[in-house]
Design an enzyme around this catalytic site. Sequence first.
Site, PDB file in Angstrom:
ATOM      1  CB  ALA A 678       9.621 -12.756 -13.584  1.00 26.21           C
ATOM      2  CG  HIS A 679       6.741  -9.001 -14.382  1.00 23.80           C
ATOM      3  ND1 HIS A 679       6.394  -8.900 -15.713  1.00 23.80           N
ATOM      4  CD2 HIS A 679       8.101  -9.007 -14.354  1.00 23.80           C
ATOM      5  CE1 HIS A 679       7.486  -8.852 -16.451  1.00 23.80           C
ATOM      6  NE2 HIS A 679       8.538  -8.918 -15.647  1.00 23.80           N
ATOM      7  CD  GLN A 680       6.431 -11.928  -8.266  1.00 26.01           C
ATOM      8  OE1 GLN A 680       7.285 -11.269  -7.680  1.00 26.01           O
ATOM      9  NE2 GLN A 680       6.754 -12.831  -9.183  1.00 26.01           N
TER      10      GLN A 680
END
Length: 751
Positions: A678-680
């Site tokens: 969920a973190h890019q």
Amino acid sequence: MRRESSCHPLLRGGRGERKYRHGFSEGEMKSLGSICEVVLPSLPLEALRTQTRSKPLSSFWSSSASRFPIPHEVAETLAKRGLIEALILVRVILWLLSTRLGTLLLCGSLCLSGKWPFLNNFSNIPLHQREKVLQCWLQHRFLTPIRLAFAYIKVLCHFVYFSWVDENGDNPAWKAIGYEVPADDGTPSNDSDTRPLQKGIIETICESDSTLQQSLAEKGLHVTLDSRSNTLRVKCDVVIVGSGSGGGVAAAALSSAGHKVVVIEKGNYFTAKDYSSLEGPSMDQMYETGGILASVDSRILLLAGSTVGGGSAVNWSASIKTPPEVLSEWSESHGLSFFSSPEYLSAMESVCKRIGVTENCTEEGFQNQVLRRGCQNLGLKVDYVPRNSSGNHYCGSCGYGCPRGEKQGTQLTWLVDAVDHGAVIVTGCKAERFMLEGKKTGSDRKKKCLGLMAKALSSRITMKLEFEAKVTVSAGGALLTPPLMISSGLKNKNIGRNLHLHPVLMAWGYFPDNFSEFKGKVYEGGIITSVHKVQSSSDSKSNTRAIIETPFLGPASFASLFPWQSGLDFKQRMLNYSRTAHLITIIRDNASGQVTSEGRISYKLNAIDRENMKAGLKQALRILIAAGATEVGTHRSDGQRMKCNGISEKEVEKFLDNVYPAEGALSPGKYWNIYCSAHQMGSCRMGVNEKEGAVDENGQSWEAEGLFVCDGSVLPTAVGVNPMITIQSTAYCISRRIAQFLTAEQISKVH
């Protein structure tokens, strides 16, 4: 749906109302329906391991995913959302299974029959034999394309089945598994009928060719129509692509500095009164690719917001400052003094103040109770997680947008500031390319950015949109900024590379209803309120190997990710949904991936990442056991699990010795995992020169003057914690430097 509007997309509604235009043949659909029946079959009531047999429970037990409209919804979702390679693979296998020879090739002797014609196609094989076929595919070391196709169908089948809703917003399986859509009490904390961004918003879904020009002009923009090229030209000082943690902050900072700002956002605008908390419609309309975006090898599933507010509208509220050791690394190892400056530290304070970050939590939900108690029983440190909401915020639906309006995403904070200073937000508008022109030889940068070309996603608008601006800001996030820069002709080798994802694997523990120590259900309460850091025994500068938090899993997401062993086992597992706690292991990945074009992401962990993930998974399982789970397990494809009652420490250690992060479904190993992210971050990273980064310390492209990047893609590496505060603080600093750039430009023109 709280708010009615003829031009507004609904977050509440039945999937079954769609017309099916997925293109699958009748034979392929028979094969698909037969697989869906195996994945979630109708079962005899005598197989139900409970004495309490209510009507909803009996209905769920006898229901099958082969029934209309589930297979057609699976086909439509795959055709609409899946990668072209996945679609082709699945259709080829379904076609083969629709023929006798193809079934013999893929299923072997299990398709043979004692009656003419002695050879069945897949849909005519008895159910128990089809289940054996799928179990064989699941475990086979070398049938990886078939295994991948099965994984796609399994994930989509379960997601569609448990997220489908009728015209009343209900799913017949929910009562049986103990799930209820959070009650709509109709009283958002912002109890106003007005929409916070109304005076600055233009929703293209409500516009047409005949109205858009006037709507833009009414917002104070200079607009002209070139009828020969059917292009609407809009002039402004700053155009920003994206409205999330980067774009929202930039819009507020630059509009308050006196500049005319236009934000374009391809998603739609929703307020607290619009949020339905329905998993299927919310994921479909508020997430990139409907929440089923996968890497090209399907190794990892990625969640990214696609709505006004971006990820800040759908994230889980965690608001953690950039760790000091990470700031030191970026400053010293990457030469970016920017991150150790008082300017950045002050920016974090300003950001936290504006979005209302608090470290208080008056009541924790079920999963966080489990994490905290397990850590305490083991003597491990567990911290409260700061959130951009009040201390008594108990919403478990923030991943679908906070229905009480308490979570302070950019659509309630920075973007409100922006429209108060005259900014305009255009929704349903997709950027296509930056407008670049060459500069004179000898200039620091060979090109200059003049704005961007975009298109409205509404079918009623045929005009092309051209935004001419002094400064252009890309804030589409680490997955969308690189494709936009590449499609515009930029060549810096760092664009699209160095992608970090904070990969996640999960461990689960089951706590029966009669386990009274923890109250509530898995979907209730603040999503992340506790965190445990898994420490390394080494003396390395950063000794955190992983962090353990709690996830947000609606019934469809839970079903999609949970291992499938058999139809009976899976239905029994779903009955435990509401009391199955999950803990996520998040690592600060050393390895990195690449974004080559929109929706095409490649990524693979390295040996260090796998070891850190392994350490985190083991710790998560220890915590669940210490908290009192009666059974624990992982999401590995073999359904790895262990009963906990009466077991010895030696048995626990033996189980943990077999815990490891397997590769993806395409790997030749016997077992496989589906990772999540969920973190890019990092795909257009900041660097001291063009060899080290795609942008400089001011966020400006090394190739194009006037083109800035202001999102998570500029971060030099992974952060190691939830990155919202880091992204907003970085955007805050970059925005101030953009304002200085604009002032310098204005002065140079005067002279």
